[in-house]
Design a protein around this motif. Sequence first.
Motif, PDB file in Angstrom:
ATOM      1  N   PRO A   1     -47.157 -20.617 -35.451  1.00 33.50           N
ATOM      2  CA  PRO A   1     -45.730 -20.842 -35.178  1.00 33.50           C
ATOM      3  C   PRO A   1     -45.517 -21.804 -34.015  1.00 33.50           C
TER       4      PRO A   1
ATOM      5  N   SER B   1     -47.787 -18.174 -42.523  1.00 34.27           N
ATOM      6  CA  SER B   1     -48.223 -18.615 -41.196  1.00 34.27           C
ATOM      7  C   SER B   1     -48.956 -17.483 -40.505  1.00 34.27           C
TER       8      SER B   1
ATOM      9  N   SER C   1     -42.716 -16.514 -38.409  1.00 35.04           N
ATOM     10  CA  SER C   1     -41.850 -17.652 -38.671  1.00 35.04           C
ATOM     11  C   SER C   1     -41.090 -17.403 -39.967  1.00 35.04           C
TER      12      SER C   1
ATOM     13  N   ARG D   1     -38.138 -21.091 -34.591  1.00 32.63           N
ATOM     14  CA  ARG D   1     -38.705 -19.926 -35.283  1.00 32.63           C
ATOM     15  C   ARG D   1     -37.891 -19.603 -36.531  1.00 32.63           C
TER      16      ARG D   1
ATOM     17  N   VAL E   1     -43.886 -24.451 -38.385  1.00 33.65           N
ATOM     18  CA  VAL E   1     -45.241 -24.054 -37.987  1.00 33.65           C
ATOM     19  C   VAL E   1     -46.111 -25.304 -37.928  1.00 33.65           C
TER      20      VAL E   1
ATOM     21  N   ALA F   1     -38.138 -13.687 -39.713  1.00 30.75           N
ATOM     22  CA  ALA F   1     -39.328 -13.580 -38.869  1.00 30.75           C
ATOM     23  C   ALA F   1     -39.517 -12.144 -38.395  1.00 30.75           C
TER      24      ALA F   1
END
Length: 556
Positions: A145, A42, A72, A132, A137, A66
Amino acid sequence: MLRKLFKFHGGVKPATHKDAATASPIVTPPLPARLKVPLHQSIGGTPRPLVKAGDKVLKGQRIGGADGNVSSAVHAPTSGTVLAVEPVVTAHASGLSTLSVIIEPDGEERWIERQPIDLRATPADEIRDYLRDQGVVGLGGAVFPSHLKLKASREKPTRTLVINGAECEPFITCDDMLMRERAAGIVSGIRVMRQILGAEEVIVGIEDNKPAAVDAMTLAVQTAGLDQVSVVAIPTRYPAGGAKQLIRVLTGIEVPHGARSTDYGVQCFNVGTAYAIHEALELDQPLISRIVTVAGNVGQPRNYEVLFGTPMNELVALAGELPGTDAYIMGGPMMGFRMPAFDVPVVKATNCVLVSSPSLFPPPPPEMNCIRCGECAKACPADLQPFELYWFSRAKNFGKAQEYHLFDCIECGCCSYVCPSHIRLVDYYRFAKSEIWARERDKDAADAARERFDFRNLRQEREKQEKAARLAAKAAETRAKLAGESGDDDKTTSSAKPSQAEEAKKALIAAALEKARQQKERAPVPPRNTDNLSADKQAEIDAIEARRAAARQEAE
């Protein structure tokens, strides 16, 4: 109630090629022998690995944490053993490798313990953090995200939530089939997003060439009893699925250059993202798979629910790959990228694996000179001047290209599609953007180095000043001490002080001379290991001693 629709500038109508892939329902492919799960899937920082070779993992277990807010998490798509954590060629046009977790499935599909959160009792900030950590995403292509997009602006509250089901790119039908078969889950995710953002109304935009999806979503909204939620069929025109273009069609708001839709109280999400939010929050299921269209040079185009990390060639084989394949394209023919290898893994951004062949996508004709016909400007949905951007990008005049709003280009390919000179215009824009980004990175690095150098000089100068100040203070203290000692003897005159110093110096010299004289008169130390010497060696020693005696006599 009919809703007034608006038009966006430009656009084209390529052949859709969607019917074949929508003839069959979504299926789940068998587990592959290896899953190569990239940690960076992502926009934002690369998640840090949380497992190592030899670890046992469960389905849904977090394997990448993350890295910061703009990031993410990544999860294990199935249960099994981690074989390695190493760089793997990933699904990107660059052909570069990225750190990946290679998992050997055990076939048991054992899940982690799951327990959905209480949405009513959980604050919005905790819900966003939860998303998260669940790896959610945007599944429309940007893979931004989702927890960041769900943060409402204090200056401009979200009034309208737009759900993008347009899916305008040829060949791609993953969103269409998702809306047909799982509309209730999408509507459940819409309810959660609306709650977090506090949106007054929700508009679901679907192109009118997807009547089954429109009917399914309309029925799901009615069944859920949601008010101020409307499902709208919009005219089929590429790229109606672009966020700014869809917002323009549905609301009449035209987001200008350099602005965002949130500045006008509008936020846009893909239908796949809404469904992923539903699974993450209401089923406690992290994002470990997505619907992927396999089309092109295959015998049975179809949509599959694919685990992330599945090699694309194993997925394509299920659809019956035909002879003559020369490449895989991730995405559609307008905005997709050719993959650097056939076995690159499916990732969160993979909405379609388009199997290419020379018969399906023949080599483009050779480029000819730009004749400034203006067809590209008529087709540009971002209302830019593509021929000007082409000239400045080709000439590497990146400053002028930015003046013509280069970064507002969404790389939809409409300009290249209509160009009579067969110029691959988007390639020039991508080149210019990458060069500008590279120069910005170099400039930032140079600025940081200069700041470090200036700070080093300042630190050294400060240390010099501090050292000089310490020495000056010590000297002042010594002078004060000497002045205090001399103040005890008021009778001593200034002329007597130099004579005392001279007398002390003479006494030191006399002591040194006396010490030297005593050493000279001291008996010489007899040499050692001189027994049983040969006559030659004894003669040599006698000669040396004679020279030493002569030297002493001369010195005396």
